[in-house]
Write an enzyme that holds these catalytic residues in place. Structure first.
Site, mmCIF file in Angstrom:
data_model
loop_
_atom_site.group_PDB
_atom_site.id
_atom_site.type_symbol
_atom_site.label_atom_id
_atom_site.label_comp_id
_atom_site.label_asym_id
_atom_site.label_seq_id
_atom_site.Cartn_x
_atom_site.Cartn_y
_atom_site.Cartn_z
ATOM 1 N N SER A 1 60.399 44.899 76.011
ATOM 2 C CA SER A 1 61.804 44.482 75.935
ATOM 3 C C SER A 1 62.741 45.199 76.915
ATOM 4 O O SER A 1 63.661 44.576 77.447
ATOM 5 C CB SER A 1 62.316 44.674 74.504
ATOM 6 O OG SER A 1 62.113 46.000 74.077
ATOM 7 N N HIS B 1 46.614 45.005 70.526
ATOM 8 C CA HIS B 1 48.047 45.328 70.543
ATOM 9 C C HIS B 1 48.554 45.388 69.101
ATOM 10 O O HIS B 1 48.068 44.662 68.238
ATOM 11 C CB HIS B 1 48.824 44.275 71.335
ATOM 12 C CG HIS B 1 50.246 44.677 71.544
ATOM 13 N ND1 HIS B 1 51.221 44.461 70.606
ATOM 14 C CD2 HIS B 1 50.834 45.340 72.567
ATOM 15 C CE1 HIS B 1 52.361 44.964 71.041
ATOM 16 N NE2 HIS B 1 52.161 45.503 72.236
ATOM 17 N N GLY C 1 59.754 51.409 72.882
ATOM 18 C CA GLY C 1 61.152 51.811 73.036
ATOM 19 C C GLY C 1 61.548 52.358 74.396
ATOM 20 O O GLY C 1 62.658 52.876 74.558
ATOM 21 N N GLU D 1 51.069 53.573 71.030
ATOM 22 C CA GLU D 1 52.384 52.988 70.740
ATOM 23 C C GLU D 1 52.671 53.070 69.238
ATOM 24 O O GLU D 1 52.028 52.361 68.459
ATOM 25 C CB GLU D 1 52.400 51.491 71.088
ATOM 26 C CG GLU D 1 52.177 51.147 72.521
ATOM 27 C CD GLU D 1 52.651 49.716 72.806
ATOM 28 O OE1 GLU D 1 53.418 49.565 73.752
ATOM 29 O OE2 GLU D 1 52.260 48.775 72.088
HETATM 30 O O1 G3P Z 1 53.349 46.218 74.621
HETATM 31 C C1 G3P Z 1 54.505 46.920 74.809
HETATM 32 C C2 G3P Z 1 55.236 47.162 73.577
HETATM 33 O O2 G3P Z 1 54.699 46.887 72.366
HETATM 34 C C3 G3P Z 1 56.419 48.015 73.631
HETATM 35 O O3 G3P Z 1 57.465 47.157 73.402
HETATM 36 O O4 G3P Z 1 59.733 46.339 73.609
HETATM 37 O O5 G3P Z 1 59.303 48.659 72.810
HETATM 38 O O6 G3P Z 1 58.897 48.094 75.207
HETATM 39 P P1 G3P Z 1 58.935 47.609 73.777
#
Ligand code: G3P
Length: 218
Positions: free
Chosen positions: A198, A88, A176, A136
């Site tokens: 989040s 991650h 996001g 990501e």
């Molecule tokens: O592992 C999921 C992540 O890194 C994305 O985070 O808070 O942007 O959905 P978020």
């Protein structure tokens, strides 16, 4: 599939993780959508026997027996954990470790979700044939600006590399993502699911937001 990474958010600390997983179980059943959850590492045993898959947030390339403080897949499997995120962006590891851990999860018949930050890493790691590659861009994580809207070409390029590889790896994307619309856009671009944190964990009404995401995946 849609994977919820709980990270170390206070909102799911202690017993709250049980309520969270139960909410996701109900929605998964109702909409027939595969929802998987990665709880904080120390809470994993509390929810590992759920009816939905529970994944670790990280695993270590360490051996069974006299090792201390490492999370190892062999023991996770014995606690009914179904797989793990690997690499991650908030817990990056070396390519050697990535290779060994994907192999180890395969041997144990556990699911591997390899996180990558860009298209070059998709190209590099698709050869290892993980079950999932989750792309990501780190700058969008936790931003509320969805990867599917901000960087659509990232998802379509990753999807085409994976499709051309002809192996069984499936694409996920994350960063996001906060709405059903963001999810639908990701799927339209060729992703087979999403990785989210989040946008769900910090939402006021878990039932409402998880249902919204699930409906976008049906
Ligand atoms: O592992 C999921 C992540 O890194 C994305 O985070 O808070 O942007 O959905 P978020």
């Amino acid at each position: 599939m849609f994977v919820i990474n709980c990270k170390n958010y206070e909102e799911i600390s202690g017993d709250k993780i049980i309520k969270f997983v139960k909410t996701a179980e109900k929605i998964s059943k109702k909409y027939k959508v595969k929802i998987a959850i990665s709880p904080p590492q120390h809470l994993i045993g509390l929810v590992a026997s759920s009816t939905i898959p529970i994944f670790a947030q990280h695993i270590d390339d360490s051996k069974i027996g006299s090792t201390t403080g490492f999370i190892i897949p062999e023991l996770l499997k014995k606690s009914k954990v179904k797989g793990s995120l690997i690499n991650h962006s908030e817990h990056r590891i070396s390519s050697k470790e990535i290779e060994r851990l994907i192999l180890k999860l395969k041997e144990l018949k556990m699911v591997s979700i390899l996180c990558v930050k860009d298209v070059a890493e998709v190209k590099k790691y698709v050869k290892l044939n993980p079950d999932y590659i989750a792309i990501e861009p780190s700058e969008l994580i936790g931003s509320g600006k969805a990867v599917s809207k901000e960087q659509p070409e990232l998802i379509s390029k990753a999807a085409s590399i994976i499709n051309n590889s002809k192996n069984k790896t499936k694409l996920l994307c994350g960063a996001g993502i906060v709405s059903g619309e963001d999810v639908a856009k990701a799927i339209e671009l060729g992703s087979k699911g999403i990785l989210v944190a989040s946008g769900i964990i910090k939402a006021k009404d878990w039932n409402k937001i998880i249902s919204e995401f699930a409906k976008a995946l049906v």
